[in-house]
Scaffold this motif. Structure first.
Motif, PDB file in Angstrom:
ATOM      1  N   LEU A 108       0.854  -1.181   0.000  1.00 54.15           N
ATOM      2  CA  LEU A 108       0.000   0.000   0.000  1.00 54.15           C
ATOM      3  C   LEU A 108       0.887   1.226   0.000  1.00 54.15           C
ATOM      4  CD1 LEU A 108      -2.570  -0.977   2.785  1.00 54.15           C
ATOM      5  CD2 LEU A 108      -2.863  -1.177   0.308  1.00 54.15           C
ATOM      6  N   ILE A 109       0.452   2.259  -0.692  1.00 49.10           N
ATOM      7  CA  ILE A 109       1.166   3.529  -0.658  1.00 49.10           C
ATOM      8  C   ILE A 109       0.257   4.556   0.003  1.00 49.10           C
ATOM      9  CG2 ILE A 109       0.452   4.193  -2.989  1.00 49.10           C
ATOM     10  CD1 ILE A 109       3.272   5.588  -3.206  1.00 49.10           C
ATOM     11  N   SER A 110       0.829   5.286   0.939  1.00 46.21           N
ATOM     12  CA  SER A 110       0.107   6.367   1.594  1.00 46.21           C
ATOM     13  C   SER A 110       0.764   7.678   1.211  1.00 46.21           C
ATOM     14  CB  SER A 110       0.136   6.203   3.111  1.00 46.21           C
ATOM     15  OG  SER A 110      -0.533   5.029   3.497  1.00 46.21           O
ATOM     16  N   ASP A 111      -0.059   8.632   0.832  1.00 46.09           N
ATOM     17  CA  ASP A 111       0.386   9.995   0.523  1.00 46.09           C
ATOM     18  C   ASP A 111      -0.074  10.895   1.654  1.00 46.09           C
ATOM     19  OD1 ASP A 111       1.698   9.887  -1.999  1.00 46.09           O
ATOM     20  OD2 ASP A 111      -0.238   9.621  -2.977  1.00 46.09           O
ATOM     21  N   TYR A 112       0.872  11.659   2.199  1.00 46.96           N
ATOM     22  CA  TYR A 112       0.571  12.569   3.303  1.00 46.96           C
ATOM     23  C   TYR A 112       0.970  13.988   2.918  1.00 46.96           C
ATOM     24  CZ  TYR A 112       0.538   8.209   5.987  1.00 46.96           C
ATOM     25  OH  TYR A 112       0.284   6.941   6.443  1.00 46.96           O
ATOM     26  N   SER A 113       0.074  14.924   3.133  1.00 47.33           N
ATOM     27  CA  SER A 113       0.377  16.347   2.999  1.00 47.33           C
ATOM     28  C   SER A 113       0.463  16.888   4.421  1.00 47.33           C
ATOM     29  CB  SER A 113      -0.712  17.070   2.222  1.00 47.33           C
ATOM     30  OG  SER A 113      -0.795  16.539   0.911  1.00 47.33           O
ATOM     31  N   VAL A 114       1.649  17.369   4.795  1.00 44.38           N
ATOM     32  CA  VAL A 114       1.927  17.693   6.187  1.00 44.38           C
ATOM     33  C   VAL A 114       2.381  19.143   6.332  1.00 44.38           C
ATOM     34  CG1 VAL A 114       3.249  17.024   8.238  1.00 44.38           C
ATOM     35  CG2 VAL A 114       2.700  15.300   6.497  1.00 44.38           C
ATOM     36  N   LYS A 115       1.880  19.772   7.375  1.00 41.90           N
ATOM     37  CA  LYS A 115       2.343  21.097   7.782  1.00 41.90           C
ATOM     38  C   LYS A 115       3.017  20.927   9.137  1.00 41.90           C
ATOM     39  CE  LYS A 115       0.733  25.513   9.500  1.00 41.90           C
ATOM     40  NZ  LYS A 115      -0.382  26.078  10.233  1.00 41.90           N
ATOM     41  N   TYR A 116       4.272  21.373   9.243  1.00 39.35           N
ATOM     42  CA  TYR A 116       5.002  21.320  10.513  1.00 39.35           C
ATOM     43  C   TYR A 116       5.077  22.723  11.110  1.00 39.35           C
ATOM     44  CZ  TYR A 116       6.879  16.709   9.215  1.00 39.35           C
ATOM     45  OH  TYR A 116       7.034  15.385   8.872  1.00 39.35           O
ATOM     46  N   ASP A 117       4.752  22.826  12.393  1.00 39.19           N
ATOM     47  CA  ASP A 117       4.985  24.031  13.174  1.00 39.19           C
ATOM     48  C   ASP A 117       6.142  23.711  14.107  1.00 39.19           C
ATOM     49  OD1 ASP A 117       2.858  25.737  12.245  1.00 39.19           O
ATOM     50  OD2 ASP A 117       1.463  24.419  13.313  1.00 39.19           O
ATOM     51  N   ASP A 118       7.239  24.429  13.958  1.00 40.54           N
ATOM     52  CA  ASP A 118       8.466  24.119  14.694  1.00 40.54           C
ATOM     53  C   ASP A 118       8.915  25.268  15.579  1.00 40.54           C
ATOM     54  OD1 ASP A 118       8.788  21.632  13.404  1.00 40.54           O
ATOM     55  OD2 ASP A 118       9.963  22.530  11.784  1.00 40.54           O
ATOM     56  N   THR A 119       9.613  24.892  16.642  1.00 41.01           N
ATOM     57  CA  THR A 119      10.396  25.827  17.442  1.00 41.01           C
ATOM     58  C   THR A 119      11.829  25.327  17.400  1.00 41.01           C
ATOM     59  OG1 THR A 119       8.529  26.250  18.906  1.00 41.01           O
ATOM     60  CG2 THR A 119      10.718  26.866  19.717  1.00 41.01           C
ATOM     61  N   TYR A 120      12.748  26.214  17.073  1.00 43.60           N
ATOM     62  CA  TYR A 120      14.167  25.881  16.960  1.00 43.60           C
ATOM     63  C   TYR A 120      14.952  26.634  18.027  1.00 43.60           C
ATOM     64  CZ  TYR A 120      12.328  25.184  12.204  1.00 43.60           C
ATOM     65  OH  TYR A 120      11.560  24.838  11.114  1.00 43.60           O
ATOM     66  N   VAL A 121      16.074  26.042  18.443  1.00 43.67           N
ATOM     67  CA  VAL A 121      16.991  26.732  19.351  1.00 43.67           C
ATOM     68  C   VAL A 121      18.415  26.507  18.862  1.00 43.67           C
ATOM     69  CG1 VAL A 121      15.490  26.658  21.381  1.00 43.67           C
ATOM     70  CG2 VAL A 121      17.085  24.790  20.964  1.00 43.67           C
ATOM     71  N   PHE A 122      19.255  27.487  19.145  1.00 40.74           N
ATOM     72  CA  PHE A 122      20.673  27.403  18.795  1.00 40.74           C
ATOM     73  C   PHE A 122      21.422  26.953  20.041  1.00 40.74           C
ATOM     74  CE2 PHE A 122      24.892  29.162  17.707  1.00 40.74           C
ATOM     75  CZ  PHE A 122      25.026  28.623  16.436  1.00 40.74           C
ATOM     76  N   GLN A 123      21.985  25.734  20.000  1.00 41.77           N
ATOM     77  CA  GLN A 123      22.698  25.164  21.139  1.00 41.77           C
ATOM     78  C   GLN A 123      24.015  24.566  20.672  1.00 41.77           C
ATOM     79  OE1 GLN A 123      20.308  22.154  23.024  1.00 41.77           O
ATOM     80  NE2 GLN A 123      18.960  23.615  24.020  1.00 41.77           N
ATOM     81  N   ASN A 124      25.058  24.803  21.440  1.00 37.49           N
ATOM     82  CA  ASN A 124      26.369  24.213  21.150  1.00 37.49           C
ATOM     83  C   ASN A 124      26.791  24.414  19.697  1.00 37.49           C
ATOM     84  OD1 ASN A 124      26.533  23.234  23.849  1.00 37.49           O
ATOM     85  ND2 ASN A 124      25.234  21.509  23.262  1.00 37.49           N
ATOM     86  N   GLY A 125      26.537  25.607  19.183  1.00 40.95           N
ATOM     87  CA  GLY A 125      26.998  25.964  17.850  1.00 40.95           C
ATOM     88  C   GLY A 125      26.168  25.470  16.688  1.00 40.95           C
ATOM     89  N   LYS A 126      24.950  24.935  16.956  1.00 42.86           N
ATOM     90  CA  LYS A 126      24.111  24.488  15.841  1.00 42.86           C
ATOM     91  C   LYS A 126      22.637  24.636  16.188  1.00 42.86           C
ATOM     92  CE  LYS A 126      24.337  19.609  17.129  1.00 42.86           C
ATOM     93  NZ  LYS A 126      24.679  18.268  16.692  1.00 42.86           N
ATOM     94  N   TRP A 127      21.820  24.725  15.155  1.00 45.39           N
ATOM     95  CA  TRP A 127      20.382  24.820  15.314  1.00 45.39           C
ATOM     96  C   TRP A 127      19.786  23.435  15.491  1.00 45.39           C
ATOM     97  CZ3 TRP A 127      17.683  29.089  16.227  1.00 45.39           C
ATOM     98  CH2 TRP A 127      18.282  30.303  15.928  1.00 45.39           C
TER      99      TRP A 127
END
Length: 146
Positions: A108-127
């Motif tokens: 079976l194949i599933s197609d997903y249309s997804v919206k991501y709501d993210d929060t990012y932080v910069f830690q130890n020199g990287k996001w």
């Protein structure tokens, strides 16, 4: 727009893309390195909460279980917008995901249309991704006959 802002936006886009690349390749432990240790991850399907995970260990366990049930992933990222605020940022990204699974001896194949709501932080020199909410807006599953 400063060069620093452009660099940060590119780093955040690469973070989102790396999440997709590593997921498609089922490199779950490497994918977990893209998240803070205290991450939260929620999944909504048709506005119903179907998953709510906190921390890398639980998320890695859940992702490994899910990937063991999927033969093939294919992800295509689209728009990605971010709002920067020093060492943190928020972002919205849109993704198309295809998954091939076997059920009752048939693919079976599933197609997903997804919206991501993210929060990012910069830690130890990287996001890193600190919080991610996935909204599976459209879902379609059908027989797959390659």
């Amino acid at each position: 727009m400063t060069l620093e802002i452009l660099k940060t936006r590119e780093e955040l886009r690469n973070l989102v893309d790396n999440y997709a690349y590593l997921g498609d390749e089922k490199k779950i432990s490497q994918q977990m390195d893209l998240f803070t240790a205290d991450l939260t991850y929620k999944v909504y399907m048709n506005e119903v909460l179907v998953a709510d995970v906190s921390g890398r260990a639980d998320m890695e366990r859940d992702f490994n279980l899910h990937s063991s049930q999927v033969k093939t992933y294919f992800t295509l990222n689209g728009q990605h917008t971010v709002q920067l605020a020093g060492d943190s940022a928020s972002g919205v990204s849109f993704t198309q995901i295809k998954m091939i699974r076997e059920a009752e001896g048939k693919d079976l194949i599933s197609d997903y249309s997804v919206k991501y709501d993210d929060t990012y932080v910069f830690q130890n020199g990287k996001w890193l991704i600190k919080d991610r909410v996935a909204h599976f807006v459209l879902v379609e599953t059908r027989s797959f006959n390659p």
